[in-house]
Design a protein around this motif. Structure first.
Motif: not given
Length: 371
Positions: A206-207, A300, A302, A367, A221, A304, A323, A325-326, A210, A365
């Protein structure tokens, strides 16, 4: 999943309703929390309903001369002994009961003051068993545990206060098929690993979906762990800077990078707050003396984070990146953080990943793209 201990074992709190209804309730809960920020459809990634957990810990209950596995009871008052645990993946299940038989058949060497057993396994049938004791382990224990290691075709470690006995290795090697490519991960006994391999693959893919929509720039990250997301996502960016506070996880991440022949990732041992200070030029770190932070142009990021979510400084930093991604293990703190992030960004995709069936826990998650 059918288990004779449903309703008494505290490990699985949702046992009176079927899995479809469990998943529906989780979807509704997260959808409600995200409603102020996202009006689209929540993507739902389900889990196998049994044999899904690749990491497990059991207490050892002593009754006379016998040992049994035990778990906390559902009322959180004491423990119950168990005779089955169908949530663990098959490489654990096929060894855990043979292990108990061997312990009970042995002299006092293996069972004396043994208080817990931990299992870490892979989909490729590797299994690391850690036996925890309230006593010092000697050469006699090492000899018996070595024979046990061969009998169970596994790796065994012993731990007691200020003592760690590694008989062969303190890691297992996982291989996952992710977006058409095989990735190899060395997973250490003392490091964090995702507990549900099947859902972990869905979460990474899924990540990746995105990341493919971005298609340019560098990637940042935070909380990268052993490189679970880092390695697969690195294919879609020019350069990657990944940070993690755990020394063991950084060690594993570097090893995994080499195993997968990936050359565009730089790992740095920094807490999230330290990463923010370094990138904002607030503070210099000797750990970063070989890294030119100014050479990165992040398109981007990310994150987590743990259940507490993100700190204010990190939110301010990532708000400057196009962008985001969380990935979240706590939808409540995710919703809290989105109140700030959505001042600069909008949520364009959202999902839940059911890492922990038969519990109320849910991973989610989002985006986000800069407005």
């Amino acid at each position: 999943m059918n288990c004779k201990h449903f309703g008494s074992c505290g490990s699985c709190g949702l046992y009176e309703i079927g899995y479809t209804e469990q998943l529906k309730q989780k979807e509704e809960r997260v959808s409600e929390l995200l409603a102020p920020f996202y009006s689209g459809t929540l993507e739902v990634f389900d889990s196998p309903t049994d044999h899904y957990r690749a990491r497990a810990e059991f207490r050892i209950w002593h009754e006379g001369d016998r040992c049994d596995y035990a778990m906390g009871n559902i009322e959180k008052k004491g423990a119950i002994t168990i005779e089955e645990c169908p949530k663990v993946i098959e490489p654990i299940e096929k060894r855990m009961w043979k292990l108990l038989e061997k312990i009970n058949a042995s002299t006092e060497v293996l069972k004396h003051r043994l208080f817990a057993v931990e299992f870490l396994a892979t989909t490729a049938d590797e299994c690391l068993i850690t036996m925890l004791y309230h006593r010092k382990l000697d050469e006699v224990w090492r000899a018996e545990a070595g024979a046990l290691e061969k009998a169970l075709d596994c790796k065994i470690m012993g731990r007691s206060r200020k003592q760690k006995v590694v008989l062969s290795d303190e890691f297992v090697t996982e291989k996952l098929e992710i977006d058409g490519r095989t990735f190899t991960y060395v997973e250490y006994e003392s490091g964090f690993t995702q507990p549900n391999p099947a859902v972990n693959v869905k979460m990474i893919e899924w990540a990746i979906k995105q990341a493919k929509t971005v298609g340019h720039g560098d990637f940042l990250e935070s909380y990268c762990g052993l490189g679970n997301f880092t390695l697969p996502l690195s294919q879609y960016f020019d350069k990657v800077l990944a940070t993690e506070i755990s020394k063991r996880s950084i060690y594993a991440a570097l090893e995994n990078c080499a195993l997968n022949e990936i050359e565009n990732i730089t790992f740095a041992r920094l807490a999230s707050e330290e990463m923010t200070e370094a990138l904002n030029g607030v503070r210099e770190f000797s750990r970063l003396k070989e890294i030119d932070l100014k050479s990165y142009h992040f398109s981007t990021v990310l994150v987590d984070p743990p259940r507490a979510g993100l700190d204010e400084a990190t939110i301010a930093l990532i708000s400057t990146i196009e962008h985001i991604i969380y990935i979240s293990c706590n939808p409540e703190t995710l919703a809290r953080d989105l109140e700030t992030l959505c001042q600069t960004h909008e949520v364009v995709e959202a999902a839940i990943y059911d890492q922990f069936p038969h519990t109320t826990h849910v991973e989610s998650g989002v985006f986000l793209r800069k407005k």
